[in-house]
Design a protein around this motif. Structure first.
Motif, PDB file in Angstrom:
ATOM      1  N   THR A  54       0.823  -1.202   0.000  1.00 30.51           N
ATOM      2  CA  THR A  54       0.000   0.000   0.000  1.00 30.51           C
ATOM      3  C   THR A  54       0.854   1.247   0.000  1.00 30.51           C
ATOM      4  O   THR A  54       0.493   2.259  -0.598  1.00 30.51           O
ATOM      5  N   ALA A  55       2.013   1.208   0.681  1.00 27.41           N
ATOM      6  CA  ALA A  55       2.881   2.385   0.695  1.00 27.41           C
ATOM      7  C   ALA A  55       3.317   2.760  -0.700  1.00 27.41           C
ATOM      8  O   ALA A  55       3.432   3.941  -1.049  1.00 27.41           O
ATOM      9  N   THR A  56       3.550   1.758  -1.553  1.00 22.07           N
ATOM     10  CA  THR A  56       3.943   2.027  -2.924  1.00 22.07           C
ATOM     11  C   THR A  56       2.788   2.629  -3.708  1.00 22.07           C
ATOM     12  O   THR A  56       2.978   3.523  -4.543  1.00 22.07           O
ATOM     13  N   LEU A  57       1.554   2.121  -3.453  1.00 24.68           N
ATOM     14  CA  LEU A  57       0.397   2.685  -4.141  1.00 24.68           C
ATOM     15  C   LEU A  57       0.181   4.135  -3.755  1.00 24.68           C
ATOM     16  O   LEU A  57      -0.164   4.968  -4.587  1.00 24.68           O
ATOM     17  N   VAL A  58       0.403   4.448  -2.481  1.00 24.73           N
ATOM     18  CA  VAL A  58       0.295   5.843  -2.054  1.00 24.73           C
ATOM     19  C   VAL A  58       1.325   6.690  -2.763  1.00 24.73           C
ATOM     20  O   VAL A  58       1.049   7.784  -3.246  1.00 24.73           O
ATOM     21  N   ALA A  59       2.562   6.166  -2.854  1.00 29.19           N
ATOM     22  CA  ALA A  59       3.617   6.934  -3.502  1.00 29.19           C
ATOM     23  C   ALA A  59       3.320   7.171  -4.966  1.00 29.19           C
ATOM     24  O   ALA A  59       3.679   8.203  -5.522  1.00 29.19           O
ATOM     25  N   SER A  60       2.658   6.199  -5.644  1.00 27.40           N
ATOM     26  CA  SER A  60       2.358   6.386  -7.055  1.00 27.40           C
ATOM     27  C   SER A  60       1.419   7.555  -7.269  1.00 27.40           C
ATOM     28  O   SER A  60       1.482   8.232  -8.293  1.00 27.40           O
ATOM     29  N   ARG A  61       0.563   7.820  -6.296  1.00 30.56           N
ATOM     30  CA  ARG A  61      -0.334   8.969  -6.410  1.00 30.56           C
ATOM     31  C   ARG A  61       0.426  10.276  -6.208  1.00 30.56           C
ATOM     32  O   ARG A  61      -0.012  11.322  -6.673  1.00 30.56           O
ATOM     33  N   LEU A  62       1.523  10.206  -5.495  1.00 31.95           N
ATOM     34  CA  LEU A  62       2.292  11.416  -5.247  1.00 31.95           C
ATOM     35  C   LEU A  62       3.006  11.900  -6.490  1.00 31.95           C
ATOM     36  O   LEU A  62       3.520  13.014  -6.526  1.00 31.95           O
ATOM     37  N   ASP A  63       3.062  11.073  -7.512  1.00 32.82           N
ATOM     38  CA  ASP A  63       3.786  11.422  -8.727  1.00 32.82           C
ATOM     39  C   ASP A  63       3.008  12.400  -9.588  1.00 32.82           C
ATOM     40  O   ASP A  63       3.519  12.896 -10.583  1.00 32.82           O
ATOM     41  N   HIS A  64       1.768  12.719  -9.235  1.00 29.33           N
ATOM     42  CA  HIS A  64       0.935  13.599 -10.038  1.00 29.33           C
ATOM     43  C   HIS A  64       0.516  14.794  -9.197  1.00 29.33           C
ATOM     44  O   HIS A  64       0.259  14.683  -8.013  1.00 29.33           O
ATOM     45  N   GLY A  65       0.434  15.928  -9.824  1.00 32.07           N
ATOM     46  CA  GLY A  65      -0.002  17.114  -9.106  1.00 32.07           C
ATOM     47  C   GLY A  65       1.147  17.811  -8.442  1.00 32.07           C
ATOM     48  O   GLY A  65       2.123  17.198  -8.045  1.00 32.07           O
ATOM     49  N   SER A  66       1.069  19.115  -8.301  1.00 32.00           N
ATOM     50  CA  SER A  66       2.162  19.892  -7.741  1.00 32.00           C
ATOM     51  C   SER A  66       1.895  20.300  -6.312  1.00 32.00           C
ATOM     52  O   SER A  66       2.665  21.040  -5.732  1.00 32.00           O
ATOM     53  N   GLY A  67       0.803  19.820  -5.704  1.00 30.25           N
ATOM     54  CA  GLY A  67       0.476  20.239  -4.365  1.00 30.25           C
ATOM     55  C   GLY A  67      -0.353  21.504  -4.359  1.00 30.25           C
ATOM     56  O   GLY A  67      -0.629  22.067  -3.319  1.00 30.25           O
ATOM     57  N   ARG A  68      -0.740  22.028  -5.546  1.00 27.86           N
ATOM     58  CA  ARG A  68      -1.576  23.221  -5.654  1.00 27.86           C
ATOM     59  C   ARG A  68      -2.813  22.858  -6.470  1.00 27.86           C
ATOM     60  O   ARG A  68      -2.740  22.107  -7.420  1.00 27.86           O
ATOM     61  N   GLY A  69      -3.960  23.428  -6.116  1.00 32.90           N
ATOM     62  CA  GLY A  69      -5.178  23.140  -6.863  1.00 32.90           C
ATOM     63  C   GLY A  69      -5.546  21.680  -6.763  1.00 32.90           C
ATOM     64  O   GLY A  69      -5.674  21.138  -5.676  1.00 32.90           O
ATOM     65  N   PRO A  70      -5.709  20.991  -7.915  1.00 32.43           N
ATOM     66  CA  PRO A  70      -6.051  19.566  -7.887  1.00 32.43           C
ATOM     67  C   PRO A  70      -5.028  18.734  -7.130  1.00 32.43           C
ATOM     68  O   PRO A  70      -5.368  17.696  -6.577  1.00 32.43           O
TER      69      PRO A  70
ATOM     70  N   ASP B 240      -3.706  19.440  -4.357  1.00 36.36           N
ATOM     71  CA  ASP B 240      -4.064  19.410  -2.943  1.00 36.36           C
ATOM     72  C   ASP B 240      -5.018  18.261  -2.645  1.00 36.36           C
ATOM     73  O   ASP B 240      -4.932  17.611  -1.604  1.00 36.36           O
ATOM     74  N   ALA B 241      -5.965  18.023  -3.547  1.00 40.08           N
ATOM     75  CA  ALA B 241      -6.913  16.917  -3.351  1.00 40.08           C
ATOM     76  C   ALA B 241      -6.180  15.585  -3.357  1.00 40.08           C
ATOM     77  O   ALA B 241      -6.477  14.694  -2.551  1.00 40.08           O
ATOM     78  N   ARG B 242      -5.214  15.441  -4.260  1.00 39.00           N
ATOM     79  CA  ARG B 242      -4.441  14.202  -4.302  1.00 39.00           C
ATOM     80  C   ARG B 242      -3.612  14.040  -3.032  1.00 39.00           C
ATOM     81  O   ARG B 242      -3.477  12.937  -2.499  1.00 39.00           O
ATOM     82  N   ALA B 243      -3.038  15.151  -2.557  1.00 38.24           N
ATOM     83  CA  ALA B 243      -2.248  15.080  -1.331  1.00 38.24           C
ATOM     84  C   ALA B 243      -3.109  14.667  -0.152  1.00 38.24           C
ATOM     85  O   ALA B 243      -2.712  13.832   0.672  1.00 38.24           O
ATOM     86  N   ASN B 244      -4.312  15.227  -0.049  1.00 41.37           N
ATOM     87  CA  ASN B 244      -5.219  14.875   1.040  1.00 41.37           C
ATOM     88  C   ASN B 244      -5.642  13.417   0.950  1.00 41.37           C
ATOM     89  O   ASN B 244      -5.719  12.708   1.961  1.00 41.37           O
ATOM     90  N   ALA B 245      -5.933  12.965  -0.276  1.00 39.15           N
ATOM     91  CA  ALA B 245      -6.337  11.566  -0.453  1.00 39.15           C
ATOM     92  C   ALA B 245      -5.196  10.623  -0.078  1.00 39.15           C
ATOM     93  O   ALA B 245      -5.414   9.591   0.570  1.00 39.15           O
ATOM     94  N   ALA B 246      -3.972  10.976  -0.495  1.00 34.68           N
ATOM     95  CA  ALA B 246      -2.814  10.145  -0.164  1.00 34.68           C
ATOM     96  C   ALA B 246      -2.573  10.131   1.336  1.00 34.68           C
ATOM     97  O   ALA B 246      -2.224   9.096   1.914  1.00 34.68           O
ATOM     98  N   SER B 247      -2.773  11.280   1.996  1.00 30.56           N
ATOM     99  CA  SER B 247      -2.585  11.352   3.442  1.00 30.56           C
ATOM    100  C   SER B 247      -3.583  10.464   4.170  1.00 30.56           C
ATOM    101  O   SER B 247      -3.219   9.709   5.086  1.00 30.56           O
TER     102      SER B 247
END
Length: 208
Positions: free
Chosen positions: A2-18, A20-27
């Protein structure tokens, strides 16, 4: 992992706008994963306590290499936290260096754990036979697998940060959180393996 799956989501998005949603979901996903792992190791801990209550259980002399591996995991956790702080300050060079150092500490931790295994095998402590020895191999192997999965996530974060350092603070923060969790799990396992003797198990189980 699961840690790897979380990291794969971190590869998209810059932490701004959309992003942020990915960061929150990954968290949230990481918190859920850590809850599941905590429950898993708690069950293993209860099984160890019950097994050490048996008549054939004997105390295991832990290899001294475990102190080195513990120090490495502490150093890695501190280094990842410093990398997270550097990334928040937008100090990309320092953050990248600390992130690399944290990953190397984790790799060294796994190597020392294998060294500890070899020391036990050389002392004729096999995976089957002594309940304490059997659980030692099982618990350290399970923890090692989660560390290895975290290393895959770390490699993904390293690649993402190299491409996009300005948006990597939240990625590194999640990576640091995972390593703090791995340290906490290891300290709990180390304490249990060190202090839960057959006498302690009988006292806790009420059979003393």
């Amino acid at each position: 992992m699961t840690a790897t799956l979380v990291a794969s989501r971190l590869d998209h998005g810059s932490g701004r706008g959309p992003g942020d949603a990915r960061a929150n979901a990954a968290s949230i996903g990481l918190w859920v994963f850590m809850g599941v792992v905590t429950a898993l190791f708690s069950l293993f801990g209860m099984a160890y306590l019950i097994r050490m209550n048996s008549s054939d259980a004997v105390t295991l002399a832990l290899p001294w290499q475990l102190w080195i591996s513990t120090a490495l995991l502490v150093a890695g956790s501190v280094t990842f936290e410093r990398a997270s702080a550097a990334s928040r300050r937008e100090d990309a060079v320092r953050a990248r260096g600390l992130l690399l150092a944290g990953g190397l500490c984790a790799i060294a931790f796994l190597c020392v754990q294998l060294w500890a295994w070899n020391a036990l095998l050389a002392a004729q402590v096999m995976p089957a036979g002594n309940p304490a020895g059997s659980f030692f191999y099982l618990l350290t192997a399970m923890h090692g697998l989660h560390v290895a999965g975290g290393l895959l996530a770390w490699a993904w974060v390293m690649r993402a940060f190299r491409r996009e350092p300005e948006g990597g603070a939240w990625r590194i923060a999640l990576c640091a959180r995972y390593w703090h969790f791995m340290l906490a799990v290891w300290l709990a396992l180390f304490a249990m393996l060190s202090w839960v003797t057959p006498d302690v198990a009988r006292f806790v189980c009420g059979t003393a």
